[in-house]
Design an enzyme around this catalytic site. Structure first.
Site, PDB file in Angstrom:
ATOM      1  N   TYR A 100       0.939  -0.985  -0.297  1.00  0.00           N
ATOM      2  CA  TYR A 100      -0.235  -0.265   0.395  1.00  0.00           C
ATOM      3  C   TYR A 100       0.799   1.180  -0.355  1.00  0.00           C
ATOM      4  CZ  TYR A 100      -3.734  -3.033   2.034  1.00  0.00           C
ATOM      5  OH  TYR A 100      -5.021  -3.867   1.097  1.00  0.00           O
ATOM      6  N   PRO A 256     -15.882  -2.149   3.158  1.00  0.00           N
ATOM      7  CA  PRO A 256     -17.393  -3.079   3.356  1.00  0.00           C
ATOM      8  C   PRO A 256     -18.416  -2.286   2.763  1.00  0.00           C
ATOM      9  CG  PRO A 256     -15.967  -2.129   4.825  1.00  0.00           C
ATOM     10  CD  PRO A 256     -15.163  -2.498   3.631  1.00  0.00           C
ATOM     11  N   ILE A 257     -17.766  -0.684   2.239  1.00  0.00           N
ATOM     12  CA  ILE A 257     -19.461   0.206   2.351  1.00  0.00           C
ATOM     13  C   ILE A 257     -18.719  -0.137   0.682  1.00  0.00           C
ATOM     14  CG2 ILE A 257     -19.066   1.590   4.624  1.00  0.00           C
ATOM     15  CD1 ILE A 257     -17.296   3.596   3.371  1.00  0.00           C
ATOM     16  N   ALA A 258     -18.543  -0.680  -0.201  1.00  0.00           N
ATOM     17  CA  ALA A 258     -18.423  -0.483  -1.412  1.00  0.00           C
ATOM     18  C   ALA A 258     -17.608   0.555  -1.618  1.00  0.00           C
ATOM     19  CB  ALA A 258     -19.971  -1.072  -2.114  1.00  0.00           C
ATOM     20  N   GLN A 259     -16.462   0.462  -1.419  1.00  0.00           N
ATOM     21  CA  GLN A 259     -16.036   1.641  -1.704  1.00  0.00           C
ATOM     22  C   GLN A 259     -16.337   3.296  -1.477  1.00  0.00           C
ATOM     23  OE1 GLN A 259     -13.207   0.921  -5.202  1.00  0.00           O
ATOM     24  NE2 GLN A 259     -13.092  -1.801  -4.426  1.00  0.00           N
ATOM     25  N   ALA A 261     -19.705   3.412  -2.668  1.00  0.00           N
ATOM     26  CA  ALA A 261     -20.757   3.313  -3.296  1.00  0.00           C
ATOM     27  C   ALA A 261     -22.398   2.636  -2.532  1.00  0.00           C
ATOM     28  CB  ALA A 261     -20.901   1.946  -4.472  1.00  0.00           C
ATOM     29  N   LEU A 262     -22.398   2.664  -1.308  1.00  0.00           N
ATOM     30  CA  LEU A 262     -23.249   2.071  -0.338  1.00  0.00           C
ATOM     31  C   LEU A 262     -23.368   3.155   0.798  1.00  0.00           C
ATOM     32  CD1 LEU A 262     -22.581  -1.372   0.954  1.00  0.00           C
ATOM     33  CD2 LEU A 262     -24.409  -0.277  -1.073  1.00  0.00           C
ATOM     34  N   THR A 263     -22.447   4.655   0.843  1.00  0.00           N
ATOM     35  CA  THR A 263     -22.898   4.730   1.605  1.00  0.00           C
ATOM     36  C   THR A 263     -23.793   6.244   1.202  1.00  0.00           C
ATOM     37  OG1 THR A 263     -21.122   6.910   0.215  1.00  0.00           O
ATOM     38  CG2 THR A 263     -20.384   5.752   2.155  1.00  0.00           C
ATOM     39  N   LYS A 265     -23.042   8.886  -0.900  1.00  0.00           N
ATOM     40  CA  LYS A 265     -22.096   9.948  -1.351  1.00  0.00           C
ATOM     41  C   LYS A 265     -22.971   9.546  -3.624  1.00  0.00           C
ATOM     42  CE  LYS A 265     -17.792  11.598  -2.209  1.00  0.00           C
ATOM     43  NZ  LYS A 265     -15.762  11.625  -1.406  1.00  0.00           N
TER      44      LYS A 265
END
Length: 369
Positions: A100, A256-259, A261-263, A265
């Site tokens: 990383y 876990p928040i699909a990068q 997409a699930l927020t 935003k």
């Protein structure tokens, strides 16, 4: 977490940094414990305990996937604020990897180096702070045998400025030499360089093989880190989640928040930029809207954000520790709000049912090696 490898550059670097000792969070008590108001759980059959939610450091120093291909002092300060805010809010489990932010993945500065710096600065203010660190070995094609694991681990410890690490994981299955890599994990435990070991992006078959090989030495396989979210439930469908539950291996969920997409935003009119935009397209985001609307409704009932709802959904699966990536303090604080409450069984099932109506996003091919 996934990574992008594009160079044969050696990751080993000369290091004269002063070694820091970070207090381990381990216990003989097999029940969950409470620290700073947040519940901790044991990773697999190891003695290592972590907060129910950790922080992923994939984006720290990275310029190949995150940060719009740039890294500057402002982004570094934001990452440091994310680290401090996580600890301030009771989240003390951090996951990184040797690739990383490294030059091998077109990064600007190693995530391990940044994390080590953040730990040192925090401990100077509060020597008693408890931090649990997980990092990973990159199974690069030119690395052979068990000794390569120990060599890479010592380089990671140098960058982190630590004498040992809490969790050391194989980042992905190697093209060859996997038995040697597993043996190297066992050697690291026996040499006292790590407290627990795990794997990442391992299929059910490879997971069972790794479990059995370590088990013969009396060493538990603590975790398997895989892509897992409400809209990417491959671990439920390919046997990985069931195998983890059966064998007593904790599933660590990256993305876990699909990068993002699930927020909520991103919208069809405002998709994510960079490589994520090729995964979470306007067409996909259009199909996602009904699920996002219901997530928001449920969140409003609990006075929680969409992000907190989808993280809580993963925690409700049991034996799952999500590690969302935090770029700044605000995100870290929001993640902490996913703890201390629980969706009902009906809500968990309803969200899975709604998500099942959406064609899943494409995962990382590395999972299928």
């Amino acid at each position: 977490m996934a990574t992008h490898v594009s160079s044969a550059a050696c990751l080993s670097v000369p290091c004269q940094r002063k070694i820091q000792r970070v207090r381990a969070v381990a216990s003989e008590d097999f029940a969950a414990v409470k620290t700073n108001g947040n519940e901790k759980v044991k990773l697999g059959a190891s003695d290592l305990k972590v907060t129910r939610l950790g922080i992923g450091a994939w984006s720290w120093g990275d310029t190949s996937y995150w940060n719009n291909f740039e890294w500057d002092d402002r982004k570094m300060k934001a990452a440091k604020a994310a680290f401090d805010a996580s600890i301030d809010n009771g989240i003390t489990f951090f996951d990184t990897a040797e690739v990383y932010g490294s030059r091998i993945s077109f990064g600007a500065i190693s995530s391990e180096t940044l994390l080590g710096r953040f730990i040192k600065e925090r401990k100077e203010k509060n020597p008693e702070v408890e931090v649990v660190i997980a990092t990973k070995f990159a199974a690069l094609p030119w690395r052979f045998g068990r000794q390569s694991v120990l060599t890479a681990l010592k380089d990671s410890l140098c960058r982190l400025g630590l004498s040992s690490v809490d969790l050391y994981q194989l980042h992905w299955p190697g093209v060859w030499g996997n038995e040697g890599y597993i043996d190297g994990l066992g050697d690291a435990v026996e040499e006292g360089l790590v407290k627990a070991v795990g794997v990442s992006n391992y299929s059910e078959r490879r997971l069972r093989d790794a479990f059995e090989r370590l088990n013969k030495r009396g060493i538990p396989l603590a975790s398997n880190q895989v892509n897992y979210s409400l809209i990417y439930r491959a671990p439920e469908q390919n046997g990985v989640k069931a195998a983890c539950d059966e064998l007593g291996i904790t599933l660590i969920a990256y993305s876990p928040i699909a990068q993002g997409a699930l927020t909520g935003k991103y919208t069809p009119e405002n998709p994510p930029t960079g490589p994520r935009g090729r995964i979470y397209t306007p067409e996909f985001l259009t199909r996602l809207q009904p699920l996002l609307n219901r997530i928001k409704e449920i969140g409003d009932n609990y006075s929680k954000t969409a992000t907190q709802v989808v993280l809580n959904w993963l925690i409700a699966q049991e034996n799952v520790v999500p590690i969302p990536g935090a770029k700044n303090a605000e995100q870290a604080k929001e993640f902490a709000g996913a703890l201390g409450w629980r969706l009902t069984g009906d809500e968990v099932n309803e969200l899975r049912s709604l998500a099942s109506e959406i064609s899943p996003v494409i995962g990382f091919p590395i999972e299928y090696l």
